[in-house]
Design a protein around this motif. Structure first.
Motif, PDB file in Angstrom:
ATOM      1  N   LEU A  39      -6.247  -8.063   4.616  1.00 32.37           N
ATOM      2  CA  LEU A  39      -5.869  -6.649   4.515  1.00 32.37           C
ATOM      3  C   LEU A  39      -6.387  -5.998   3.243  1.00 32.37           C
ATOM      4  O   LEU A  39      -6.145  -4.809   3.012  1.00 32.37           O
ATOM      5  CB  LEU A  39      -4.341  -6.517   4.557  1.00 32.37           C
ATOM      6  CG  LEU A  39      -3.637  -7.041   5.813  1.00 32.37           C
ATOM      7  CD1 LEU A  39      -2.135  -6.980   5.617  1.00 32.37           C
ATOM      8  CD2 LEU A  39      -4.052  -6.243   7.033  1.00 32.37           C
ATOM      9  N   ARG A  40      -7.095  -6.760   2.430  1.00 30.82           N
ATOM     10  CA  ARG A  40      -7.466  -6.258   1.106  1.00 30.82           C
ATOM     11  C   ARG A  40      -8.401  -5.059   1.182  1.00 30.82           C
ATOM     12  O   ARG A  40      -9.459  -5.115   1.809  1.00 30.82           O
ATOM     13  CB  ARG A  40      -8.107  -7.366   0.279  1.00 30.82           C
ATOM     14  CG  ARG A  40      -8.359  -6.962  -1.156  1.00 30.82           C
ATOM     15  CD  ARG A  40      -8.620  -8.148  -2.041  1.00 30.82           C
ATOM     16  NE  ARG A  40      -8.331  -7.843  -3.443  1.00 30.82           N
ATOM     17  CZ  ARG A  40      -8.214  -8.758  -4.383  1.00 30.82           C
ATOM     18  NH1 ARG A  40      -8.327 -10.036  -4.077  1.00 30.82           N
ATOM     19  NH2 ARG A  40      -7.968  -8.403  -5.621  1.00 30.82           N
ATOM     20  N   THR A  41      -7.980  -3.966   0.536  1.00 32.00           N
ATOM     21  CA  THR A  41      -8.802  -2.770   0.363  1.00 32.00           C
ATOM     22  C   THR A  41      -8.503  -2.215  -1.019  1.00 32.00           C
ATOM     23  O   THR A  41      -7.617  -2.708  -1.723  1.00 32.00           O
ATOM     24  CB  THR A  41      -8.488  -1.686   1.417  1.00 32.00           C
ATOM     25  OG1 THR A  41      -7.171  -1.175   1.169  1.00 32.00           O
ATOM     26  CG2 THR A  41      -8.580  -2.231   2.834  1.00 32.00           C
ATOM     27  N   GLU A  42      -9.209  -1.176  -1.402  1.00 34.28           N
ATOM     28  CA  GLU A  42      -8.936  -0.574  -2.704  1.00 34.28           C
ATOM     29  C   GLU A  42      -7.533   0.019  -2.765  1.00 34.28           C
ATOM     30  O   GLU A  42      -6.943   0.143  -3.833  1.00 34.28           O
ATOM     31  CB  GLU A  42      -9.969   0.525  -2.995  1.00 34.28           C
ATOM     32  CG  GLU A  42     -11.352  -0.011  -3.303  1.00 34.28           C
ATOM     33  CD  GLU A  42     -12.288   1.094  -3.754  1.00 34.28           C
ATOM     34  OE1 GLU A  42     -11.814   2.249  -3.896  1.00 34.28           O
ATOM     35  OE2 GLU A  42     -13.476   0.815  -3.970  1.00 34.28           O
ATOM     36  N   ALA A  43      -7.000   0.395  -1.616  1.00 37.28           N
ATOM     37  CA  ALA A  43      -5.677   1.036  -1.578  1.00 37.28           C
ATOM     38  C   ALA A  43      -4.547   0.033  -1.369  1.00 37.28           C
ATOM     39  O   ALA A  43      -3.391   0.416  -1.293  1.00 37.28           O
ATOM     40  CB  ALA A  43      -5.640   2.081  -0.463  1.00 37.28           C
ATOM     41  N   THR A  44      -4.893  -1.249  -1.253  1.00 38.86           N
ATOM     42  CA  THR A  44      -3.885  -2.261  -0.978  1.00 38.86           C
ATOM     43  C   THR A  44      -3.826  -3.254  -2.119  1.00 38.86           C
ATOM     44  O   THR A  44      -4.835  -3.856  -2.481  1.00 38.86           O
ATOM     45  CB  THR A  44      -4.194  -3.015   0.333  1.00 38.86           C
ATOM     46  OG1 THR A  44      -4.282  -2.067   1.400  1.00 38.86           O
ATOM     47  CG2 THR A  44      -3.102  -4.014   0.647  1.00 38.86           C
ATOM     48  N   ASP A  45      -2.640  -3.403  -2.716  1.00 35.11           N
ATOM     49  CA  ASP A  45      -2.436  -4.384  -3.775  1.00 35.11           C
ATOM     50  C   ASP A  45      -1.919  -5.672  -3.163  1.00 35.11           C
ATOM     51  O   ASP A  45      -1.059  -5.650  -2.268  1.00 35.11           O
ATOM     52  CB  ASP A  45      -1.417  -3.869  -4.796  1.00 35.11           C
ATOM     53  CG  ASP A  45      -1.899  -2.613  -5.506  1.00 35.11           C
ATOM     54  OD1 ASP A  45      -3.099  -2.560  -5.824  1.00 35.11           O
ATOM     55  OD2 ASP A  45      -1.071  -1.712  -5.732  1.00 35.11           O
ATOM     56  N   SER A  84       0.853  -1.190   0.000  1.00 30.14           N
ATOM     57  CA  SER A  84       0.000   0.000   0.000  1.00 30.14           C
ATOM     58  C   SER A  84       0.885   1.234   0.000  1.00 30.14           C
ATOM     59  O   SER A  84       1.865   1.307   0.757  1.00 30.14           O
ATOM     60  CB  SER A  84      -0.906   0.012   1.232  1.00 30.14           C
ATOM     61  OG  SER A  84      -1.750   1.151   1.226  1.00 30.14           O
TER      62      SER A  84
END
Length: 525
Positions: free
Chosen positions: A24-30, A8
């Motif tokens: 931990l997956r979010t739009e801001a986290t690859d 991120s």
């Protein structure tokens, strides 16, 4: 072993199992799924002449260091026949087979005969010598009356006429006369050089002798978001450096931080102290076995001059990389740094010995004692055409002791391994170099034998020499060089597991993907 990692904001957030990372997956986290493949920190090449090497790769005639003189003449004849819009033909690099013939009478006339009147300059594989034709010598102003410059030689025949061979600074009038590439051409070469490094899994480099111009081209890339490597620059602040420009020195030294972008660091200087064994210009303690009656090689600086130069840079917070190949030159550097530590205090910046393969056993412990990094390059720690030439120059008994890598690591010294691209090969291949450190054999299979197998090291010991250690030497250990939470996501995915494969298979490693600050910059995952 981690199965996946999360990134991120260009930084590593977590390494762990797929379940742990998926949480931990979010739009801001690859998320990067390793799929069982090896992921490691991006490599850092701590000694490279990047811009000039890429310009040479794109715009010069390629020679093989194993080419004989007649083969080279054929390549030069073909190059001179091409209508490429350029006057000069620049080629490289030639090796020992061709050099032997170049030393003989008639070599210059043979080159002139195939050149069609065009100026021709060919570089020796070491980068410390050239062979030029009569047209190039004339343009450079070199004739029978031209004296040898300090720290160099214009080789002449029995009649006092130049033979075309130019050693060390003797080549500078010719290299200075070669027309420069346009600014647009250099900018394209700078961009191409970064793409080339990324394709090899390299996400950091240290330019070994940088000009103001190089800083400016890479700064332009950084400003454009296209410098997908961490970059350190050893500034050509010493008159011993080829390309030294007195009018640039004040600017580079005083404005070195302002000249750098966010991924650049120029807190380093470069000094050349000696030459190379293949030309018998490396400063040795004992005479060369191939020329026992030759007088000792003069270093570019005396011990007092070297001490003053390092002390000056040290006091300004600059780490100094000193080119020192021969054992006498290496000892001089250590003696000079010892005096500097007494004068300026023991906590000054780390200094560096570049190359250093002929270090004596007695001097190895001094590296750690004096905080001097051993910058090992180019990769001659296994049999190849260049290393075999060095062996012929110094004798088999003396050469058997060079590249004591295991002993240096055991002594606790800071060590990096690097390419010195483009001195011994037209292509940069860190995987072959790693293989050579582990096996001490020629990874290409062209040359038989093994060099000092007792000095071989494991792949576990090799990897830090290309990652953690150079990051620390570039003063970036807090930002890159490891795969750890909080550090930059600079990483490379490989087609094989270096930790489990047969050592000789390391040389065939292919890079599947390279990331810089979490951004995919080469390949696919």
């Amino acid at each position: 072993m981690a199965e996946a990692l999360a990134v991120s904001g260009g930084r590593i957030v977590r390494l762990g199992t797929q379940t742990e990372v998926m949480a931990l997956r979010t739009e801001a986290t690859d998320l990067v799924d390793l799929g069982g493949r090896m992921l490691m920190p991006g490599l850092i090449d701590f000694h490279v002449h990047l811009l000039s090497s890429m310009i040479a790769r794109l715009h010069t005639t390629a020679l093989d260091t194993a080419d004989d003189f007649d083969t080279i003449l054929g390549k030069i004849e073909a190059a001179c026949a091409r209508q490429d819009g350029r006057d000069w033909v620049v080629a490289g690099a030639y090796g020992a087979r061709a050099l032997g013939r170049m030393r003989e009478p008639g070599a210059l006339a043979a080159l002139d005969a195939v050149s069609r009147g065009r100026p021709v300059a060919m570089q020796h594989l070491s980068g410390h010598g050239y062979f030029a034709n009569s047209a190039a010598l004339r343009i450079a102003g070199i004739d029978a009356a031209t004296p040898n410059p300090p720290d160099g030689e214009i080789v002449k025949d029995a009649a006092g006429q130049p033979t075309g061979l130019l050693i060390e600074s003797g080549a500078w009038p010719v290299t200075d006369a070669i027309p420069e590439l346009t600014a647009a051409g250099k900018a394209e070469a700078a961009r191409a050089s970064i793409a080339y490094l990324n394709s090899l899994g390299i996400t950091g480099f240290a330019d070994a002798s940088a000009s103001l111009e190089a800083l400016q081209f890479y700064r332009a890339l950084d400003d454009a978001g296209a410098l997908t490597c961490w970059a350190a620059f050893h500034l050509a602040l010493s008159p011993t450096c080829s390309g030294y420009a007195a009018d640039e020195v004040k600017v580079m030294r005083e404005q070195r931080r302002e000249l750098c972008g966010p991924h650049m660091n120029a807190d380093f200087a470069k000094i050349f102290l000696d030459g190379v064994p293949s030309l018998r210009t490396a400063a040795m303690l004992a005479p060369y076995a191939s020329a026992p009656d030759e007088p000792p090689v003069a270093t570019s600086l005396t011990l007092d001059e070297l001490t003053e130069a390092i002390a000056d840079f040290d006091g300004d917070g600059l780490g100094v990389k000193v080119h020192a190949v021969g054992d006498r030159a290496i000892r001089m550097v250590l003696d000079a740094v010892e005096q500097v530590r007494r004068r300026n205090g023991p906590d000054g910046p780390q200094h560096q010995i570049a190359h250093g393969q002929f270090i004596t056993a007695a001097d190895i412990p001094r590296l750690a004692e004096l905080n001097v990094l051993h910058d090992m390059c180019p990769p001659l720690w296994h049999p190849n055409s260049a290393s075999l030439t060095h062996e012929r120059m110094v004798g088999a008994e003396r050469y058997a002791t060079v590249w004591p890598v295991r002993d240096i690591l055991a002594a606790g010294a800071a060590v990096v391994a690097a390419s010195d691209w483009r001195t011994i090969a037209p292509d940069l291949d860190p995987w072959e170099a790693m293989c050579g450190l582990v096996t001490r054999r020629d990874p290409t299979g062209r040359h038989e034998g093994v060099h000092a197998p007792d000095q071989a090291v494991s792949i576990t010991e090799v990897l830090p020499l290309y990652t953690t250690n150079p990051a620390a030497a570039m003063r970036l250990g807090h930002r890159t060089g490891r795969l750890a939470p909080g550090l930059s996501a600079d990483m490379v995915m490989l087609d094989r597991d270096l930790m489990t494969i047969e050592p000789l298979a390391i040389a065939q490693t292919k890079v599947l993907a390279t990331w810089f600050e979490g951004r995919l910059v080469h390949g696919s995952a």
